[in-house]
Design an enzyme around this catalytic site. Structure first.
Site, short mmCIF file in Angstrom:
data_model
loop_
_atom_site.label_atom_id
_atom_site.label_comp_id
_atom_site.label_asym_id
_atom_site.label_seq_id
_atom_site.Cartn_x
_atom_site.Cartn_y
_atom_site.Cartn_z
N GLY A 278 11.41 2.87 2.88
CA GLY A 278 10.88 1.46 2.92
C GLY A 278 9.71 1.22 2.20
N ILE B 243 0.78 -1.28 -0.03
CA ILE B 243 0.13 0.04 -0.09
C ILE B 243 0.94 1.22 -0.10
CG2 ILE B 243 -1.78 -1.24 1.19
CD1 ILE B 243 -1.04 0.07 3.69
N GLY B 244 1.96 1.01 0.00
CA GLY B 244 2.95 2.36 -0.03
C GLY B 244 4.43 2.16 -0.33
N GLN B 245 5.19 3.06 -0.69
CA GLN B 245 6.56 2.89 -1.40
C GLN B 245 7.14 4.31 -1.04
OE1 GLN B 245 8.60 0.51 -2.87
NE2 GLN B 245 10.05 1.79 -1.93
N GLY B 246 8.26 4.50 -0.12
CA GLY B 246 8.96 5.57 0.15
C GLY B 246 10.38 5.46 0.25
N THR B 247 10.98 6.44 0.37
CA THR B 247 12.58 6.60 0.27
C THR B 247 13.15 5.63 1.39
OG1 THR B 247 12.17 8.94 -0.56
CG2 THR B 247 14.43 8.20 0.51
N VAL C 198 5.51 -0.17 2.63
CA VAL C 198 4.39 -0.48 3.64
C VAL C 198 3.32 -1.47 2.83
CG1 VAL C 198 2.65 0.56 4.85
CG2 VAL C 198 4.66 1.95 4.25
N LYS D 151 5.70 -1.81 7.93
CA LYS D 151 6.64 -0.85 7.40
C LYS D 151 8.01 -1.50 7.30
CE LYS D 151 8.51 3.58 7.14
NZ LYS D 151 8.63 5.18 7.81
N ASP E 285 8.00 16.32 7.14
CA ASP E 285 7.54 15.77 6.06
C ASP E 285 6.01 15.84 5.79
OD1 ASP E 285 7.82 15.05 3.40
OD2 ASP E 285 7.83 12.92 4.02
#
Length: 466
Positions: free
Chosen positions: A87, A81-85, A89, A104, A206
């Site tokens: 990690g 459900i998520g992708q960030g710098t 999720v 996460k 952020d």
């Protein structure tokens, strides 16, 4: 004779030292017979012994168990459900209780100095931040990574209470109809959570719609503390320096764009103002591709940045560089048109459930949307150019707007009941901001192939954070 004697003594001492090092390090390497080899070969052998010793330690750590934290196999991953710098999720289900959680994953591949400092900060801060409007950290889990190239390294996961939506995903869905009461309730939750952060001496760094979660019960929660850090508030003396490369570009305040490293809580307040405006416009209000373009957009909406509105702007490290460019990032003579622009772009439902908006975005005042002067006053102050003129989160929480009809509710449960499926920015748009704002309708020009680029996507920011 004396020089030959001293050389022999030095060689003997070197040999004795190398033997002592091998005795301390262990028996990982092969020993050199007494009296054989040169001092250089003995030093090389000593280096090999050290490397072997370190490899033995690595094997020891790889085979170690973590008895005080659970294995991630206790949870069943359902979807990403998520992708960030920092990690990925995942939505997951606890196998023992059936409760939904968010996992996460902490990226360890590029770490050369152990556990990431950003993850350590996140865990430490969330342990002390217990609040209704801040995401709940349940535990930390581990998982042994196997397979070719994985080097049998341990991967760690942060386990959070699951929230069904993020605000960016909800705003991307035109079928989600938000009324003024919904907007006011969510903003009340947001500034309450931000107030708790700042009273705990923590900067979020952020603030953006994608980092604002909403639970099934309709409660807003601030999330993603990967860039957050404690701050020091001194009554006298110079303020401490922090890294300047924080906050996603579309939500970055002018002081950071001008290189300030002595910032405080007002950078989060600017982000809260951008989110407040976004709840009406349903898209980020300033979508710059570069820092220079972002400054131009801020000047075009909030007025020119000058000493008249911000006395300390000339003290910013990048002021001279930005103002001296041919196409200046700091255009002068621009009026503040925030209120007029918001009146054109406002989209929300009235008390009767019918839309109160100008669907065509005509560049004239929207007669269908009544002026909410109290809301505009709060937004105007949150997006003040001068950081010192922005209210604190505590002051914003007590703003007059929250105490006038329609009054904010305890939650937006009624809104959540109309959204049957989870809405996350990542799953809705398959990537950050992919289906949001002005970038979604851009098409390649005819007869011109679209050029490949290595540029960072608009609204994204990658940097090493300290």
């Amino acid at each position: 004779m004396s020089s030959q004697s001293s050389s022999a003594t030095a060689a003997s001492a070197a040999l004795h030292q190398s033997s002592s090092q091998r005795a301390l390090i262990g028996h990982g390497g092969t020993s050199t017979p007494s009296g054989a080899g040169t001092p250089n070969s003995q030093i090389q052998q000593s280096d090999l012994d050290v490397k072997q010793h370190l490899m033995n330690y690595q094997r020891y750590f790889d085979s170690a168990s973590y008895p005080y934290i659970n294995d991630v196999s206790s949870y069943e991953k359902l979807s990403k459900i998520g992708q960030g710098t920092f990690g990925e999720v995942f939505k997951a289900r606890c196998k023992s209780t059936g409760k939904m959680v968010a996992l996460k994953k902490i990226l360890m591949e590029n770490e050369k100095e152990g556990f990431p400092i950003t993850a350590l900060r996140e865990v430490k801060m969330l342990e002390q931040l217990k609040h209704d409007n801040i995401t709940d950290l349940i535990e930390v889990c581990s998982s042994k990574t196997a397979g070719p190239g994985a080097k049998d390294r341990t991967t760690f996961y942060l386990v959070f209470a699951f929230c069904e939506h993020d605000l960016a995903g909800l705003l991307s869905n035109n079928k989600v109809r938000m009324s003024l009461v919904h907007i006011k309730t969510l903003m009340k939750h947001l500034v309450a959570g931000l107030n708790k952060l700042h009273r705990s001496k923590i900067l979020h760094r952020d603030m953006k719609a994608a980092n604002v979660l909403i639970s099934r019960e309709g409660v807003l929660k601030l999330a993603d503390f990967g860039l957050a850090r404690p701050f020091v508030q001194r009554e006298s003396g110079p303020r401490p320096l922090y890294t300047n490369r924080v906050v996603t570009l579309w939500y970055r305040p002018p002081e950071l764009l001008l290189g300030d490293r002595q910032y405080g809580t007002k950078i989060d307040v600017w982000g809260a103002g951008c989110i407040m405006a976004e709840m009406w416009t349903r898209q980020p209000i300033m979508q710059g591709d570069t820092e220079q373009k972002q400054l131009q957009l801020i000047s075009g909406l909030c007025g020119s940045i000058s000493t008249r509105v911000w006395p300390n702007c000339e003290k910013m490290p990048l002021w001279v560089a930005m103002s001296s460019e041919a196409n200046s990032a700091l255009p002068q003579g621009k009026k503040r048109i925030l209120r007029d622009k918001m009146r054109i772009l406002m989209k929300c439902d009235g008390p009767d459930g019918k839309p109160m908006s100008d669907p065509f975005g005509r560049s004239r005042p929207n007669d269908n949307v009544p002026t909410d002067e109290d809301a505009m006053n709060l937004l105007d102050s949150l997006l003040a150019i001068d950081p010192d003129k922005r209210p604190s989160a505590d002051e914003a929480e007590d703003d007059l707007w929250f105490f006038k009809a329609p009054m904010p509710k305890e939650n937006v449960q009624d809104l959540m009941d109309t959204v049957p499926t989870s809405q996350f920015e990542y799953t809705v748009g398959k990537g950050a901001h992919a289906n949001r704002g002005r970038h979604q309708n851009q098409q390649p020009r005819p007869h011109q192939p679209q050029r490949a680029t290595n540029a960072i996507p608009a609204g994204q920011y990658r940097d090493t954070i300290f």
